[in-house]
Design an enzyme around this catalytic site. Sequence first.
Site, PDB file in Angstrom:
ATOM      1  CB  SER A 213      -0.955  -0.047   1.191  1.00 47.58           C
ATOM      2  OG  SER A 213      -1.945   0.949   1.081  1.00 47.58           O
ATOM      3  CD  GLU A 336      -5.334  -4.012  -4.103  1.00 53.88           C
ATOM      4  OE1 GLU A 336      -5.466  -3.571  -2.946  1.00 53.88           O
ATOM      5  OE2 GLU A 336      -4.283  -4.518  -4.525  1.00 53.88           O
ATOM      6  CG  HIS A 437      -5.596  -2.331   0.142  1.00 47.32           C
ATOM      7  ND1 HIS A 437      -4.731  -2.189  -0.914  1.00 47.32           N
ATOM      8  CD2 HIS A 437      -5.110  -1.536   1.142  1.00 47.32           C
ATOM      9  CE1 HIS A 437      -3.773  -1.334  -0.585  1.00 47.32           C
ATOM     10  NE2 HIS A 437      -3.971  -0.933   0.667  1.00 47.32           N
TER      11      HIS A 437
END
Length: 527
Positions: A213, A336, A437
């Site tokens: 990330s 995600e 995610h």
Amino acid sequence: MTDAITSPAGLTPDEGERVEAAASAGTFIGRRDGSVAVWKGIRYAEAPVGPLRWRAPRPAPAAAEPVTALAFGNASPQELVPEMHLGEGVALSEDCLFLNVWSPSASLPSNSDPAPARPVMVWIHGGAYTYGAASQPVYDGAALASIGDVVIVTVNYRLGALGYLDLTSFATDTEQFDSNLALRDVLLALEWVRDNIAAFGGDPDAVTVFGESAGAGMITALLATPSAEGLFHRAIAESSPASSMYGPARSKLVAEHFLAEARMGEGPIGEVRSMPVSAIVEAATRVYSSVPSESPGLLAFAPVVDGDLLPEHPITVLHQGRGLPVPLIIGTNHDEATLFKFMKSPLMPITPAAITTMMQRLASENPDAVLPSREQLLGAYEGVRSRAVGLGIARDIGFRMPTVWLVEGHSTIAPTYLYRFDWATPMLRLIGMAAAHATELPYVWGNLDSNRRDYTFALGGRRTGEEISDRMTQWWTSFAATGTPGSEWPSYDADRASLVIDRTDRVEHDLDAGLRKGWGDAVLSFT
């Protein structure tokens, strides 16, 4: 430098066996834990406080006396959120520039029996450039170090306004500020690794940076940072928001927004250095939420394309094959955006109105690019339920398409390995998260039990999860050791090979053909 490890005597039984690493930065006392030795809370920079707030980090002076390194250092100040446990007993403080080291016991050098140096993996944690810490339980490096026979380093760096606010346009003759503070922190940590990691059994000439990330965003920024050359030799980027980095004009707008929220008014800019850190976090939290709400697709805090440390936008540099030519693993997760929907986060534009606003902004900021028509774009999501199209578009503009644009160029200058993580347990599918995610993190680290409250395996999937974790830890550490994850994972190259990670892995060629057609040839970024 004396690369030596010794075991001090006179320990009480509950302390366990301690070990000393004698490096150029000082002698550090850690603890041996089974097959791994660990040092926590090693200072790599001076405390960035007072006159050093919003200035480039300064290296910590070498310690004159042995340093006990048995507890994590402070985490960067941030609003605490229940979804992100920073670790037991971890405090928040501006004095947060610490790192941690896990090393296989067999790799520890001694004066009498030198051991071969192990590959080094340096982790840059995620958290939307605003949250997180190296002390999060999922990032415990014992399993990865032991399984992969590698040395693991995890790094704290400045977050939110303290790490990313760009006040350089407000500088005066008496008050100076630096840009890209968090990126500078990471660069300084890598310099520490270069100069000291041999004392912990690591090879300074075999360093892999990896992150997820925001941490992956830092990795892709490092690949476009000329001064990072030679500090790492391989890179792994998991779900990088590579296009979400901005120039000085936007960073100035964010700074003005922050100063207004902090009620600085027209006072001397130097007063920001005396603000209580709690006031900085509170103002930054409001800016963090309001910027993407008012301008869908934008982040308040991210690396700045400042024309200095980061001369050009990483998407441009990497798409054109001009980044640092190091082997790269990069990829995203299948779903995600569901995490952001689940958390009701403003960061991802999911609604039709937000997506329309985002696309209009992209068109205005990329005037030379030919954006896809609505019909062309929606063609990439044929067969997707209408209420899930927004999730797909948000996922792809935020993560997948920047990754595809990036690999197209980087694969021409260095071996590049593309993946998509598709695995989701029955529970995660039931609640609508699926391969969201960050869901790959426990598998990468070999820490499936790091969160006692985690319900991921409540409805099964544990055995498959363990098998996937075994494969991922081997791929990641093999890459760190050799520059390739293994023969079963081909490089991207002309046939656009991708590894799909699932219950049964598979290699697909041109996995993203439909997306590339739907999004067209434009390479888009916010400026």
